[in-house]
Design an enzyme around this catalytic site. Structure first.
Site, PDB file in Angstrom:
ATOM      1  N   ASP A 238     -20.967 -23.445 -44.459  1.00  0.00           N
ATOM      2  CA  ASP A 238     -21.323 -24.315 -43.325  1.00  0.00           C
ATOM      3  C   ASP A 238     -20.070 -24.797 -42.617  1.00  0.00           C
ATOM      4  O   ASP A 238     -19.551 -25.858 -42.939  1.00  0.00           O
ATOM      5  CB  ASP A 238     -22.158 -25.491 -43.823  1.00  0.00           C
ATOM      6  CG  ASP A 238     -22.718 -26.334 -42.692  1.00  0.00           C
ATOM      7  OD1 ASP A 238     -22.681 -25.878 -41.531  1.00  0.00           O
ATOM      8  OD2 ASP A 238     -23.181 -27.447 -42.957  1.00  0.00           O
TER       9      ASP A 238
ATOM     10  N   ASP B 172     -15.419 -27.983 -38.023  1.00  0.00           N
ATOM     11  CA  ASP B 172     -15.326 -29.219 -38.800  1.00  0.00           C
ATOM     12  C   ASP B 172     -16.266 -29.137 -39.999  1.00  0.00           C
ATOM     13  O   ASP B 172     -17.294 -28.460 -39.969  1.00  0.00           O
ATOM     14  CB  ASP B 172     -15.621 -30.451 -37.943  1.00  0.00           C
ATOM     15  CG  ASP B 172     -17.034 -30.495 -37.394  1.00  0.00           C
ATOM     16  OD1 ASP B 172     -17.561 -29.426 -37.021  1.00  0.00           O
ATOM     17  OD2 ASP B 172     -17.610 -31.600 -37.328  1.00  0.00           O
TER      18      ASP B 172
ATOM     19  N   HIS C  65     -22.551 -28.403 -48.154  1.00  0.00           N
ATOM     20  CA  HIS C  65     -22.321 -29.838 -48.335  1.00  0.00           C
ATOM     21  C   HIS C  65     -22.217 -30.246 -49.806  1.00  0.00           C
ATOM     22  O   HIS C  65     -22.072 -31.430 -50.103  1.00  0.00           O
ATOM     23  CB  HIS C  65     -23.415 -30.672 -47.652  1.00  0.00           C
ATOM     24  CG  HIS C  65     -23.409 -30.594 -46.163  1.00  0.00           C
ATOM     25  ND1 HIS C  65     -23.916 -31.580 -45.365  1.00  0.00           N
ATOM     26  CD2 HIS C  65     -22.957 -29.647 -45.310  1.00  0.00           C
ATOM     27  CE1 HIS C  65     -23.787 -31.252 -44.091  1.00  0.00           C
ATOM     28  NE2 HIS C  65     -23.201 -30.069 -44.045  1.00  0.00           N
TER      29      HIS C  65
ATOM     30  N   HIS D  36     -19.035 -24.297 -35.461  1.00  0.00           N
ATOM     31  CA  HIS D  36     -18.130 -25.437 -35.638  1.00  0.00           C
ATOM     32  C   HIS D  36     -17.188 -25.181 -36.806  1.00  0.00           C
ATOM     33  O   HIS D  36     -17.556 -24.537 -37.798  1.00  0.00           O
ATOM     34  CB  HIS D  36     -18.920 -26.730 -35.872  1.00  0.00           C
ATOM     35  CG  HIS D  36     -19.773 -26.722 -37.112  1.00  0.00           C
ATOM     36  ND1 HIS D  36     -19.334 -27.217 -38.325  1.00  0.00           N
ATOM     37  CD2 HIS D  36     -21.036 -26.283 -37.326  1.00  0.00           C
ATOM     38  CE1 HIS D  36     -20.295 -27.090 -39.224  1.00  0.00           C
ATOM     39  NE2 HIS D  36     -21.342 -26.526 -38.648  1.00  0.00           N
TER      40      HIS D  36
ATOM     41  N   GLU E   7     -19.403 -31.242 -34.962  1.00  0.00           N
ATOM     42  CA  GLU E   7     -20.811 -30.967 -35.245  1.00  0.00           C
ATOM     43  C   GLU E   7     -21.283 -31.803 -36.422  1.00  0.00           C
ATOM     44  O   GLU E   7     -22.397 -32.314 -36.422  1.00  0.00           O
ATOM     45  CB  GLU E   7     -21.018 -29.484 -35.544  1.00  0.00           C
ATOM     46  CG  GLU E   7     -22.479 -29.027 -35.456  1.00  0.00           C
ATOM     47  CD  GLU E   7     -23.244 -29.163 -36.762  1.00  0.00           C
ATOM     48  OE1 GLU E   7     -24.470 -28.994 -36.744  1.00  0.00           O
ATOM     49  OE2 GLU E   7     -22.621 -29.445 -37.817  1.00  0.00           O
ATOM     50  N   GLU E   8     -20.414 -31.943 -37.415  1.00  0.00           N
ATOM     51  CA  GLU E   8     -20.773 -32.738 -38.588  1.00  0.00           C
ATOM     52  C   GLU E   8     -20.626 -34.238 -38.328  1.00  0.00           C
ATOM     53  O   GLU E   8     -21.101 -35.049 -39.119  1.00  0.00           O
ATOM     54  CB  GLU E   8     -19.900 -32.341 -39.787  1.00  0.00           C
ATOM     55  CG  GLU E   8     -19.998 -30.883 -40.196  1.00  0.00           C
ATOM     56  CD  GLU E   8     -21.332 -30.522 -40.825  1.00  0.00           C
ATOM     57  OE1 GLU E   8     -22.235 -31.382 -40.836  1.00  0.00           O
ATOM     58  OE2 GLU E   8     -21.472 -29.380 -41.293  1.00  0.00           O
TER      59      GLU E   8
ATOM     60  N   GLU F 196     -25.031 -20.799 -38.038  1.00  0.00           N
ATOM     61  CA  GLU F 196     -25.344 -21.735 -39.117  1.00  0.00           C
ATOM     62  C   GLU F 196     -25.985 -20.995 -40.297  1.00  0.00           C
ATOM     63  O   GLU F 196     -26.633 -19.956 -40.122  1.00  0.00           O
ATOM     64  CB  GLU F 196     -26.300 -22.823 -38.621  1.00  0.00           C
ATOM     65  CG  GLU F 196     -25.699 -23.790 -37.615  1.00  0.00           C
ATOM     66  CD  GLU F 196     -24.806 -24.843 -38.258  1.00  0.00           C
ATOM     67  OE1 GLU F 196     -24.563 -24.764 -39.481  1.00  0.00           O
ATOM     68  OE2 GLU F 196     -24.336 -25.736 -37.529  1.00  0.00           O
TER      69      GLU F 196
END
Length: 397
Positions: free
Chosen positions: A107, A76, A368, A74, A141-142, A170
């Site tokens: 990520d 995003d 994150h 992903h 995805e997030e 990931e």
């Protein structure tokens, strides 16, 4: 023609796209620009659903005669939080002390950048794989993960796409690159219990029915006894109460309702259906007990609502996929990776319905977080791992 063989340059181009979910932010466009010179045909379908944002996705395929490998991920990213707290701007891809800073660095724009570089090097050195390679990349995805991978898989399959194996990029490594391959995931299920009571004055409990007391008994039943002791491949099933709310600011009022929300991560002892049945049984039995409600003659009046769709437990047993990736990691970093099913869910939970899938990417320590970053050396190492895997999986090593 210059091919995208440098993972750091690829990552910088992706980080500079502010693709905070659900915004595409130019990231898929940047990725398409990298893939087309490598011979990929690129589609960018948009999926919609009432009550959710439209999401642009990307599916790219480089066709050949032989097996079909899918890389999934992903573009995003999660919000940056307080931008002033960042040492380097979150979308500038600045490098300091051998590390690239930016939201999505690990990520998981970094994983995508490395896989593209690995394919580019393989094309440059070997002319390309003896088979087909595709990238299945979502911008959802997030977020709620409704208009992303699950629909992109359905869309591709409806067009005749079939895959023999998949890697999700990931960040799977806890401390150093090569620590861990994820070969499965626990299932996940969430729900809310609302106990209906009768509001009243705290000084006159006999005139009310305190829902908090009833809720305490129900929650206790969810937590005890333990669901299981774990299995060969999975941790013990675990339930966590994630919120309790009565909506009552007054200290002298017994509330009318009390709600608890929970999430359970379950192993291969269970299915989503058997977990739901077990929870229903525990709640029904606990509702009849008087431990927390002395003097009450009726059972606890409660409602149970399942939230979202369950994620099902799975374990990948494809020896060629797992062994080839583990061998590629050992060749690059000199150690055997741990084969794990720990952690949360990912989009691998959707892919497992189409082909064997494993997850392997960068080190996840800063994902994150403020100042998310990746070591440039790790980008190069992951690219070499992916390249070795591609060569060996297609029998070109």
């Amino acid at each position: 023609m210059t091919l995208p063989t440098d993972p750091a340059a690829n990552l910088a181009a992706l980080i500079r796209c502010a693709s905070v979910t659900p915004a595409e932010g130019g990231a898929l466009g940047a990725l398409e620009t990298m893939l087309k010179p490598l011979g990929f045909l690129v589609d960018r379908p948009v999926f919609s659903e009432d009550g959710t944002p439209d999401i642009e996705n990307l599916y790219a395929r480089r066709s050949g005669n032989g097996p079909h490998l899918m890389f999934a991920g992903h573009t995003d990213v999660v919000p940056v939080g307080d931008e002033a707290a960042w040492t380097h701007p979150p979308f500038a891809a600045e490098i300091a002390n051998g590390e690239m800073y930016g939201r999505g660095a690990v990520d998981m724009k970094g994983g995508i950048a490395c896989f593209v570089a690995a394919i580019a090097r393989h094309v440059e050195n070997n002319g390309g794989p003896k088979g087909s390679v595709s990238l299945l990349i979502t911008g959802d995805e997030e977020g709620p993960a409704i208009n992303g991978t699950v629909k992109l898989l359905e869309w591709a399959a409806s067009r005749g796409e079939k895959w023999d194996a998949s890697i999700v990029g990931e960040p799977t490594n806890p401390d150093t690159l090569g620590d861990m391959i994820k070969i499965g995931r626990r299932g996940s299920l969430s729900g809310s219990i609302t106990v209906n009571g009768r509001q009243g004055h705290a000084a006159y409990p006999q005139l009310a029915d305190n829902p908090v007391r009833g809720l305490m008994g129900l929650v206790d039943a969810l937590l005890h006894p333990v669901f299981d002791k774990g299995t060969k491949d999975f941790q013990p099933t675990n339930l966590e109460v994630t919120s309790i709310d009565v909506g009552n600011p007054a200290t002298n009022v017994i509330p009318a309702k009390a709600t608890a929300t929970f999430n359970i991560r379950f192993n291969d002892t269970w299915t989503a259906e058997t977990v739901q049945a077990e929870i229903h049984n525990r709640l029904d039995q606990a509702a009849k007990r008087k431990k927390y409600r002395p003097g009450k003659k009726t059972p606890v009046d409660y409602d149970l609502v399942w939230r979202d769709r369950p994620s099902h437990v799975f374990l990948t047993r494809d020896d060629k996929l797992v062994d080839t990736l583990a061998g590629s990691i050992k060749a690059a970093v000199g150690k055997e990776p741990t084969l794990s099913t720990s952690g949360g869910t990912s989009d691998a939970r959707f892919i497992k319905d189409y082909c064997p899938v494993v997850e392997f990417g960068l080190v996840g320590k800063t994902m994150h977080m403020v100042d998310e970053r990746v070591a440039l050396a790790d980008l190069e190492t992951l690219t070499r791992i992916y390249q070795r895997f591609i060569e060996d999986w297609f029998g070109q090593g």
